[in-house]
Design an enzyme around this catalytic site. Structure first.
Site, PDB file in Angstrom:
ATOM      1  N   GLU A 135       1.913   0.887  11.581  1.00 47.99           N
ATOM      2  CA  GLU A 135       1.300   0.247  11.198  1.00 47.99           C
ATOM      3  C   GLU A 135      -0.435  -0.321  10.657  1.00 47.99           C
ATOM      4  O   GLU A 135      -0.659  -1.159   9.778  1.00 47.99           O
ATOM      5  CB  GLU A 135       0.877  -1.065  12.772  1.00 47.99           C
ATOM      6  CG  GLU A 135       1.010  -2.361  12.090  1.00 47.99           C
ATOM      7  CD  GLU A 135       2.748  -2.942  10.855  1.00 47.99           C
ATOM      8  OE1 GLU A 135       2.895  -2.934  11.327  1.00 47.99           O
ATOM      9  OE2 GLU A 135       2.280  -2.934   9.799  1.00 47.99           O
ATOM     10  N   GLU A 166     -19.104   2.072   0.614  1.00 51.52           N
ATOM     11  CA  GLU A 166     -18.915   3.285   1.562  1.00 51.52           C
ATOM     12  C   GLU A 166     -20.436   3.475   0.261  1.00 51.52           C
ATOM     13  O   GLU A 166     -20.694   3.222  -1.085  1.00 51.52           O
ATOM     14  CB  GLU A 166     -18.236   4.221   1.164  1.00 51.52           C
ATOM     15  CG  GLU A 166     -16.942   4.229   2.119  1.00 51.52           C
ATOM     16  CD  GLU A 166     -16.926   3.817   3.376  1.00 51.52           C
ATOM     17  OE1 GLU A 166     -18.302   4.124   3.928  1.00 51.52           O
ATOM     18  OE2 GLU A 166     -16.095   3.295   4.133  1.00 51.52           O
ATOM     19  N   LYS A 223      -1.420   3.977   0.701  1.00 48.42           N
ATOM     20  CA  LYS A 223      -0.934   2.686   0.874  1.00 48.42           C
ATOM     21  C   LYS A 223       0.278   2.738   0.536  1.00 48.42           C
ATOM     22  O   LYS A 223       0.979   2.761   1.000  1.00 48.42           O
ATOM     23  CB  LYS A 223      -2.141   1.822   0.989  1.00 48.42           C
ATOM     24  CG  LYS A 223      -3.502   2.370   1.698  1.00 48.42           C
ATOM     25  CD  LYS A 223      -4.398   0.582   1.484  1.00 48.42           C
ATOM     26  CE  LYS A 223      -5.633   1.525   2.914  1.00 48.42           C
ATOM     27  NZ  LYS A 223      -6.400   0.387   2.073  1.00 48.42           N
ATOM     28  N   GLY A 256     -22.728  -2.780   2.952  1.00 50.14           N
ATOM     29  CA  GLY A 256     -21.710  -2.004   3.810  1.00 50.14           C
ATOM     30  C   GLY A 256     -20.551  -2.691   3.631  1.00 50.14           C
ATOM     31  O   GLY A 256     -19.547  -2.694   4.473  1.00 50.14           O
TER      32      GLY A 256
HETATM   33  N1  HSE Z   1     -11.092   0.807   2.741  1.00 48.12           N
HETATM   34  C1  HSE Z   1     -10.268   0.672   2.575  1.00 48.12           C
HETATM   35  C2  HSE Z   1     -10.594  -0.896   2.071  1.00 48.12           C
HETATM   36  C3  HSE Z   1     -10.445   0.450   3.858  1.00 48.12           C
HETATM   37  O1  HSE Z   1     -11.906  -1.118   1.198  1.00 48.12           O
HETATM   38  O2  HSE Z   1      -9.468  -2.318   1.587  1.00 48.12           O
HETATM   39  C4  HSE Z   1      -9.455   0.199   5.009  1.00 48.12           C
HETATM   40  O3  HSE Z   1      -8.523   0.942   4.665  1.00 48.12           O
END
Ligand code: HSE
Length: 428
Positions: free
Chosen positions: A126, A187, A202, A184
């Protein structure tokens, strides 16, 4: 006896999950049956926000997945290896697995689910898509009687945050990215987010569940947001759109191939996804007979993701408590076949394109003729601005096969009056 967890990883998600489990008052009573038995970490010396006894913490992750006392392995280390190997080992050892690892599932789903099915255990995921938003279980269970046509998501918070700020502040991509990194929200290496790779993982997972087949990640057309400019955001707004990074899986009929793609998209301002701003995620599912359902919420963060991970753990606790020997088909992923994915050239969509041209008579006419030669019908043509000496012409087409549109563009590129085609975006 309680159900024993072996948690791999104590980063943001692992820490959030332990915190939730250690504070069970007022939550589901089954949580009290769970014992945090082992937690695997890289270093025992690191200061932590949570208290765990020294017998629980270990640096030997292999020992956790091989320990016969562990009932459920919770993999929240992320990344491809050693996550993949540890998941496979845990499954082979007859342990259920909960994971938040979209990258591993999107790439190694076939071997992970085959191993799980052979061992008669479950892999729950999930938290892999949409953070705290329940979307995996609804697709597997609550919506599974529907014939799904479309799954469209804003599934990456980082890019949605950047695009939202570009829109509200009129800023450039690179300036907002640098600030997002400082704050923050992005990344230090933003590649997976801004190039659309995280969203591709996803949508591959969501498409597999919505359309009942495996997805080869290489078949997912993926375009990120680096090339989205403040100029295009401003034109889009004038034309009644906002630009969002959408992850789309769509199938017109149960026998037609599936279109699975990630790209920046002009979304009509009245569309439900247009108002999803900042780091939030949303997933719109369209099916028959239900119509449209939209899931909205926090797509990342310790608490949100812990909610999803722990709900998976709870499902498995219920399975272990009822001690059924028969696999629940609503919890497994039993797909054997790969979905047939349509080539992008066959995609039918509207397009937005921006041209820089010499400001001379007949240019718009020539553009229209080239488009007409390939059956591309124009919905709107706008010429409001200049960039230096060059006229800026923006067109939005009606629905057209992408292949036709590309052929027309190739011809337009060769027109002497056309200086460049700085932008090309799809329209929802
Ligand atoms: N790096 C992802 C985002 C979060 O920016 O949505 C973790 O899935």
């Amino acid at each position: 006896m309680g159900v024993r967890l072996g948690i791999l990883g104590l980063g943001t998600v692992g820490t959030g999950t332990v915190q939730l489990l250690q504070d069970s008052a007022g939550r589901h009573p089954l949580l009290q049956e769970i014992e945090i038995y082992r937690v695997g970490v890289r270093s025992l010396d690191k200061p932590r926000a949570i208290e765990l006894s020294t017998e629980v913490l270990t640096t030997d992750l292999e020992a956790i997945v091989n320990d016969p006392a562990v009932d459920i392995v919770v993999e929240v280390i992320g990344g491809l290896e050693p996550a993949r190997s540890l998941i496979l080992k845990a499954l082979s050892n007859g342990k259920h697995v909960v994971t938040a690892n979209k990258a591993a599932i999107a790439r190694f789903g076939a071997e992970i689910f085959t191993t799980a099915n052979q061992a008669g255990v479950y892999v729950m995921l999930e938290a892999a898509v949409g953070g705290g938003i329940p979307v995996i279980q609804p697709l597997k269970q609550s919506l599974s009687v529907n014939r799904i046509h479309t799954v469209i998501g804003i599934v990456n918070g980082t890019t949605n945050y950047i695009l939202t700020r570009m829109q509200t502040e009129g800023s450039n991509f690179s300036d907002v990215l640098a600030d997002a990194q400082r704050l923050g929200y992005a990344e230090a290496d933003p590649t997976a987010d801004v190039d659309g790779l995280d969203a591709a993982d996803k949508i591959a997972i969501l498409a597999s569940l919505g359309f009942d087949g495996r997805i080869n990640l290489q078949d997912v057309y993926t375009e990120g947001i680096r090339q989205v400019s403040k100029t295009d955001i401003a034109y889009a707004e004038k034309l009644g759109f906002v630009i969002k990074l959408l992850a789309i899986a769509k199938r017109d009929t149960p026998s037609s191939p599936l279109s699975v793609r990630v790209h920046p998209t002009l979304v009509p301002q009245a569309h439900p996804l247009a108002s999803i701003n900042g780091v939030y995620n949303a997933i719109l599912v369209e099916g028959e007979p239900i119509g449209q359902v939209m899931f909205f919420g926090p797509g990342a963060g310790a608490g949100a993701t812990a909610s999803a991970v722990t709900s998976d753990i709870l499902n498995l606790v219920a399975v272990l408590k009822t001690n059924t020997a028969v696999a629940n088909p609503l919890l497994t992923c039993g797909h054997q076949e790969y979905c047939q994915i349509a080539p992008m050239a066959e995609l039918i969509t509207r397009f937005y394109a921006r041209f820089l041209t010499n400001d001379q008579p007949g240019v718009i006419g020539k553009l229209g003729t080239c488009f007409g030669n390939y059956g591309v019908s124009l919905e709107s043509v706008v010429q409001t601005g200049f960039q230096g000496e060059l006229a800026e012409i923006v067109v939005v087409t009606h629905d057209v096969p992408e292949g036709n549109f590309r052929q027309a563009l190739a011809e337009i590129q060769n027109l002497s009056a056309i200086e460049s085609i700085p932008s090309l975006l799809r329209v929802l």
